[in-house]
Each structure stands twice: as structure tokens, then as C-alpha cells.
Design a protein around this motif. Structure first.
Motif, mmCIF file in Angstrom:
data_model
loop_
_atom_site.group_PDB
_atom_site.id
_atom_site.type_symbol
_atom_site.label_atom_id
_atom_site.label_comp_id
_atom_site.label_asym_id
_atom_site.label_seq_id
_atom_site.Cartn_x
_atom_site.Cartn_y
_atom_site.Cartn_z
ATOM 1 N N GLN A 77 6.105 4.278 -6.028
ATOM 2 C CA GLN A 77 6.060 5.600 -6.655
ATOM 3 C C GLN A 77 6.632 6.685 -5.744
ATOM 4 N N ILE A 78 6.746 6.366 -4.461
ATOM 5 C CA ILE A 78 7.171 7.372 -3.492
ATOM 6 C C ILE A 78 8.665 7.310 -3.209
ATOM 7 N N TYR A 79 9.187 6.092 -2.939
ATOM 8 C CA TYR A 79 10.602 6.025 -2.558
ATOM 9 C C TYR A 79 11.233 4.698 -2.932
ATOM 10 N N SER A 80 12.559 4.728 -3.019
ATOM 11 C CA SER A 80 13.361 3.521 -3.200
ATOM 12 C C SER A 80 14.604 3.676 -2.324
ATOM 13 N N ILE A 81 15.163 2.528 -1.948
ATOM 14 C CA ILE A 81 16.379 2.542 -1.119
ATOM 15 C C ILE A 81 17.420 1.699 -1.826
ATOM 16 N N ASN A 82 18.514 2.294 -2.223
ATOM 17 C CA ASN A 82 19.590 1.571 -2.895
ATOM 18 C C ASN A 82 20.437 0.806 -1.881
ATOM 19 N N GLY A 83 21.024 -0.283 -2.339
ATOM 20 C CA GLY A 83 21.972 -1.022 -1.535
ATOM 21 C C GLY A 83 21.367 -1.925 -0.481
ATOM 22 N N LEU A 84 20.137 -2.386 -0.707
ATOM 23 C CA LEU A 84 19.522 -3.293 0.263
ATOM 24 C C LEU A 84 19.809 -4.743 -0.089
ATOM 25 N N ALA A 85 20.074 -5.546 0.920
ATOM 26 C CA ALA A 85 20.148 -6.996 0.741
ATOM 27 C C ALA A 85 18.737 -7.548 0.632
ATOM 28 N N PHE A 86 17.817 -6.989 1.417
ATOM 29 C CA PHE A 86 16.410 -7.354 1.342
ATOM 30 C C PHE A 86 15.571 -6.278 2.009
ATOM 31 N N GLY A 87 14.312 -6.280 1.672
ATOM 32 C CA GLY A 87 13.310 -5.446 2.321
ATOM 33 C C GLY A 87 12.007 -6.220 2.286
ATOM 34 N N MET A 88 11.281 -6.244 3.403
ATOM 35 C CA MET A 88 10.033 -7.001 3.418
ATOM 36 C C MET A 88 9.016 -6.341 4.332
ATOM 37 N N ASN A 89 7.778 -6.621 4.008
ATOM 38 C CA ASN A 89 6.649 -6.173 4.781
ATOM 39 C C ASN A 89 6.613 -6.957 6.088
ATOM 40 N N TYR A 90 6.462 -6.274 7.210
ATOM 41 C CA TYR A 90 6.417 -6.950 8.501
ATOM 42 C C TYR A 90 5.018 -6.900 9.113
ATOM 43 N N GLY A 91 4.187 -5.978 8.632
ATOM 44 C CA GLY A 91 2.824 -5.879 9.144
ATOM 45 C C GLY A 91 2.385 -4.442 9.259
ATOM 46 N N ALA A 92 1.315 -4.264 10.023
ATOM 47 C CA ALA A 92 0.772 -2.928 10.237
ATOM 48 C C ALA A 92 0.407 -2.773 11.707
ATOM 49 N N ASN A 93 0.735 -1.624 12.266
ATOM 50 C CA ASN A 93 0.360 -1.346 13.645
ATOM 51 C C ASN A 93 -1.073 -0.859 13.741
ATOM 52 N N LYS A 94 -1.512 -0.137 12.710
ATOM 53 C CA LYS A 94 -2.851 0.439 12.730
ATOM 54 C C LYS A 94 -3.298 0.676 11.299
ATOM 55 N N VAL A 95 -4.549 0.300 11.015
ATOM 56 C CA VAL A 95 -5.150 0.555 9.709
ATOM 57 C C VAL A 95 -6.586 1.012 9.931
ATOM 58 N N ARG A 96 -6.976 2.076 9.256
ATOM 59 C CA ARG A 96 -8.354 2.567 9.320
ATOM 60 C C ARG A 96 -8.805 2.955 7.914
ATOM 61 N N PHE A 97 -10.129 2.845 7.682
ATOM 62 C CA PHE A 97 -10.734 3.202 6.402
ATOM 63 C C PHE A 97 -11.815 4.264 6.653
ATOM 64 N N PRO A 98 -11.415 5.537 6.835
ATOM 65 C CA PRO A 98 -12.377 6.580 7.205
ATOM 66 C C PRO A 98 -13.442 6.906 6.157
ATOM 67 N N ALA A 99 -13.158 6.671 4.868
ATOM 68 C CA ALA A 99 -14.124 7.009 3.821
ATOM 69 C C ALA A 99 -14.193 5.877 2.794
ATOM 70 N N PRO A 100 -15.404 5.554 2.321
ATOM 71 C CA PRO A 100 -15.528 4.544 1.273
ATOM 72 C C PRO A 100 -14.975 5.076 -0.050
ATOM 73 N N VAL A 101 -14.562 4.148 -0.922
ATOM 74 C CA VAL A 101 -13.987 4.500 -2.223
ATOM 75 C C VAL A 101 -14.952 4.062 -3.318
ATOM 76 N N PRO A 102 -15.797 4.989 -3.823
ATOM 77 C CA PRO A 102 -16.712 4.638 -4.898
ATOM 78 C C PRO A 102 -15.938 4.298 -6.182
ATOM 79 N N VAL A 103 -16.513 3.406 -6.982
ATOM 80 C CA VAL A 103 -15.889 3.033 -8.251
ATOM 81 C C VAL A 103 -15.571 4.297 -9.055
ATOM 82 N N ASN A 104 -14.466 4.266 -9.762
ATOM 83 C CA ASN A 104 -13.959 5.362 -10.593
ATOM 84 C C ASN A 104 -13.461 6.564 -9.794
#
Length: 153
Positions: A77-104
């Protein structure tokens, strides 16, 4: 609105820029249950509304990894890149979950292209995502994600 980069070079030139924010997405109990089934994580705080009502958040909450797994959905929903042969997820350097996500709850993400660098198979990009939780001072998730991509010949 999706920011469409005409080429990988145009994407690389955006290093340091905030590249966009998504619309709001509501996290439903059905989505939480489906994620629990897919991962085998059926902890009561996620899937048992009756028990969770007596728990620390008064309701079920989304798995942290469910929140993180929304990044591809948000990224498209944020961005696209035209003209790629491929794009792939390589990982994450840092991930944090500062707040819980209540249902709804409603979430949206903002992405900032931190940097790019050339590697043997193409270009590595580091994108900082902040997943905002509506009505919360703290985000639901902050992640520094690494992608590898190459321009089509």
C-alpha cells in the motif's frame, strides 16, 4: 496512495525519506484465529475471548508476529518499484512491539527508506516501518526490515 518508483535508481535516490503511510486496517478476531491456526500459537490471550476478558488487557490481543506479518500487506500500500528482476525479504535488523493490539483495533504503517547499498546480487534496502495503533501513544510495532532487489536487465 502507493508511491510508484519508476526504477530501482529512483527508489535508491529516496534514501532518508519517509515514503508513505497506509490506510487503517482493523485486526479482527477471525484474523487472529487464522494466524493462530497457521502458526500453532493458540495461547488463550489471543484466541479465548472469555478468558482474555479476565486477563490484563480485558480482551484478546493480536500476536506480535501477526502484527509484524502485516508488513507485506502494508508495504504494497505504500510503495512499488518498477523494473525489478526480483525483490525479496532478507530479514530484520530490529523488531519491537511497544504496545499490545487489542482485537478490533485499527493499525496503519508508515515507511521510511533508511538506506540502500550495493551487494553482490543487487541492492540491499533498509526500510523502517512504524505500525501505529489508533488511540495509543506507543506504536504496535517498530521494525527495521532488510530487502534485497535487482533491476531487470
Amino acid at each position: 496512495m502507493v508511491r510508484a518508483f519508476a526504477s530501482l535508481d529512483e527508489f535508491k535516490a529516496a534514501a532518508g525519506e519517509e515514503i508513505g503511510t497506509t490506510d487503517w486496517h482493523t485486526v479482527t478476531q477471525e484474523q487472529i484465529n487464522t494466524f493462530a491456526d497457521a502458526t500453532g500459537d493458540h495461547q488463550w490471550i489471543h484466541v479465548d475471548p472469555e478468558a482474555a476478558a479476565k486477563g490484563p488487557f480485558g480482551t484478546t490481543i493480536a500476536h506480535g508476529y501477526l502484527t509484524l506479518s502485516l508488513l507485506p500487506f502494508f508495504g504494497e500500500q505504500i510503495y512499488s518499484i518498477n523494473g525489478l528482476a526480483f525483490g525479496m525479504n532478507y530479514g530484520a535488523n530490529k523488531v519491537r512491539f511497544p504496545a499490545p493490539v487489542p482485537v478490533n483495533s485499527r493499525l496503519r504503517a508508515t515507511a521510511t527508506l533508511k538506506e540502500t547499498s550495493e551487494i553482490a546480487i543487487g541492492t540491499q534496502g533498509i526500510v523502517n516501518f512504524v505500525i501505529e495503533l489508533e488511540g495509543s501513544e506507543k506504536p504496535a510495532c517498530v521494525a527495521e526490515v532488510v530487502f534485497v532487489m535487482a533491476a531487470a536487465s
